[in-house]
Design an enzyme around this catalytic site. Structure first.
Site, short mmCIF file in Angstrom:
data_model
loop_
_atom_site.label_atom_id
_atom_site.label_comp_id
_atom_site.label_asym_id
_atom_site.label_seq_id
_atom_site.Cartn_x
_atom_site.Cartn_y
_atom_site.Cartn_z
N LYS A 1 -5.01 -2.00 4.09
CA LYS A 1 -4.58 -1.68 5.45
C LYS A 1 -4.27 -0.19 5.52
O LYS A 1 -3.36 0.30 4.87
CB LYS A 1 -3.35 -2.50 5.84
CG LYS A 1 -2.87 -2.22 7.26
CD LYS A 1 -1.66 -3.08 7.60
CE LYS A 1 -1.14 -2.79 9.00
NZ LYS A 1 0.02 -3.62 9.34
N LYS B 1 -8.45 -3.59 7.07
CA LYS B 1 -7.98 -3.27 8.42
C LYS B 1 -7.75 -1.76 8.54
O LYS B 1 -7.09 -1.19 7.66
CB LYS B 1 -6.68 -4.02 8.71
CG LYS B 1 -6.10 -3.76 10.10
CD LYS B 1 -4.77 -4.47 10.29
CE LYS B 1 -4.20 -4.19 11.69
NZ LYS B 1 -2.88 -4.80 11.87
#
Length: 320
Positions: free
Chosen positions: A192, A245
């Site tokens: 992320k 992400k």
């Protein structure tokens, strides 16, 4: 002899026959925001077409999700009250816990994923516990593990830690197993990145940090090797699904992760990516359906098995 690849592009039928990548409604998880109150179905100003739902209205929306053939949802909580330690993340009557109980009863076949982070629940908006003006990693692990058990007890099928604390997958797995939730899966936000594309989400979740930023725990977007290290750590600690992400600016990371690791791979088509298309389409600059399906196909082509996207319901209709 002239080679003629165009022969296989001559008609829609031919193009479908030789198509390398196909997206399906079964690839999607639909992210949703649940809030306190009743009768609430309020559009988020920075995310056209995406709403805050109170639990009663969420159930109506879940019916549409299920009818569309989308296998599951990812729930985010927007509580009325916040505090320094994010109590709403782990209390038994937290907003997501209430939503999970009712959703599991009404839609037992729908896969219910619960985002696990403190940022929506802390008064300071950070993803961990603050001590001496810094994020205390190990204190945060205790709270995250407690929250994971609470979410599992409420009916979550998948726990999705998005905080990026070191060691959180191991801590969560230990407490889930110790509480007889060995069947609950962990979908780790493994790679992320600290991204500029989260802005609309932070507006939706009320989770913008009150001070500083998240760059000491979310990843530096200049790096690729670090993402592989983070993914390997999560796998070693017990993650069942790994995630990258955001998606669109990180297709190279998705591709490498898919090539390296024989694990289900999710990619999060985040709020900023969604809103770029929506904003351009509203101005008539691009075709929303065409652009969205092209983006979603690119994510699948890069190697994602699961696509978390705010376009999921629209895409389900378009794909029919």
């Amino acid at each position: 002899m002239i080679k003629r690849p165009r022969r296989l592009r001559n008609s829609p039928g031919l193009r479908k026959l030789v198509r390398e990548t196909n997206i399906s409604v079964e690839d999607f998880i639909y992210p949703m925001f649940v809030t306190e109150g009743t009768g609430i179905e309020r559009e988020i100003s920075s995310m056209p077409g995406i709403n805050h739902y109170s639990v009663d209205r969420l159930l109506f929306r879940l019916e549409k999700v299920e009818k569309a053939g989308i296998p599951g949802v990812l729930l985010f909580g927007v509580p009325d009250e916040k505090d320094e330690v994010g109590t709403g993340a782990f209390c038994s009557d937290g907003i997501v816990q209430k939503a999970l109980r009712q959703a599991k009863q009404r839609f037992p076949e729908l896969v219910l994923s619960a985002d696990l982070c403190l940022c929506e629940y802390t008064s300071h908006g950070h993803c961990g516990i603050i001590k001496d003006n810094k994020i205390d990693n190990d204190l945060t692990l205790e709270v995250l593990a407690k929250a994971a058990v609470s979410l599992a007890d409420a009916g979550a099928d998948i726990i999705a830690p998005s905080d990026m604390m070191d060691g959180r997958v191991a801590a969560i797995r230990k407490d889930l197993d110790g509480s007889s939730f060995t069947d609950k899966a962990i979908m780790a936000y493994s790679a992320k990145y600290a991204s500029a594309f989260y802005g609309p989400f932070r507006d939706a979740a009320g989770s913008a940090p009150a001070f500083g930023d998240r760059k000491t725990y979310q990843m530096d977007y200049h790096g690729r090797k670090e993402a592989m290290k983070e993914i390997e750590l999560d796998i070693d600690e017990g993650a069942d699904i790994i995630m990258v992400k955001p998606a669109l600016a990180y297709l190279d990371i998705i591709h490498e992760a898919a090539s390296r690791y024989d694990y289900p791979l999710a990619a999060y088509n985040v709020s900023g990516e969604y809103c770029m298309i929506k904003a351009a389409a509203e101005k008539g600059w691009i075709d929303e359906k065409g652009a969205a399906l092209e983006f979603l196909t690119a994510i699948k082509r890069a190697g994602a098995d699961i696509i978390i996207s705010y376009f999921a319901i629209d895409a389900a209709a378009w794909l029919k």
